[in-house]
Motif scaffolding. Structure first.
Motif: not given
Length: 119
Positions: A88-93
Motif C-alpha cells: 500500500k502506497v501513500h503520497t504526502s500532500p
C-alpha cells in the motif's frame, strides 16, 4: 505492538533528525545513492523521496516487507512505487522534507492504530 522502525531513503536535514529524535522514532537513514547491497532489518514503513531512489532500492535487491506501508513524497515517486511494489502506497500532500516525514509517521500510526507511548 513494539516501537516501529522506519526506513528513510534519504540523508535528512538536522531539523528533521531533531524532530525524529524528540519523538523517539526509530529509523534508519540510508541515502539510496549509497546502497550497494541488501538492507537488512524489518521496517514498518519505507519513505521514498524520488523515483530514482525506488529504482536504486529495487536494483540493489531490496523490497519492502509485504505488510509494510510505503510513503512517497510526490506523485511521480508514488507511480514508481506502484510499478515496483505490491505494498500500500501513500503520497504526502506536501513534499517538503519535514512535512513529508511527519505525514508518513502519523499516517502509519493511523493505519496501524498505534497507541504506543512513543511518537
Amino acid at each position: 505492538m513494539e516501537k516501529p522502525t522506519f526506513f528513510i531513503g534519504e540523508e535528512l536535514s538536522d531539523k528533521t533528525r531533531q524532530w525524529l529524535h524528540m519523538q523517539q522514532i526509530q529509523y534508519i537513514e540510508q541515502p539510496l545513492q549509497k546502497i550497494e547491497n541488501m538492507i537488512t532489518g524489518a521496517f514498518d514503513g519505507y519513505l521514498f523521496f524520488s523515483p530514482l531512489g525506488i529504482n536504486m532500492f529495487k536494483s540493489s535487491g531490496n523490497f519492502p516487507l509485504p505488510n509494510s506501508l510505503v510513503f512517497a513524497n510526490q506523485n511521480t515517486t508514488a507511480r514508481a512505487a506502484w510499478t515496483h511494489f505490491t505494498n500500500k502506497v501513500h503520497t504526502s500532500p506536501d513534499s517538503e522534507e519535514l512535512s513529508f516525514v511527519q505525514y508518513s509517521i502519523f499516517r502509519w500510526m493511523k493505519e496501524n492504530h498505534y497507541k504506543g507511548e512513543h511518537i
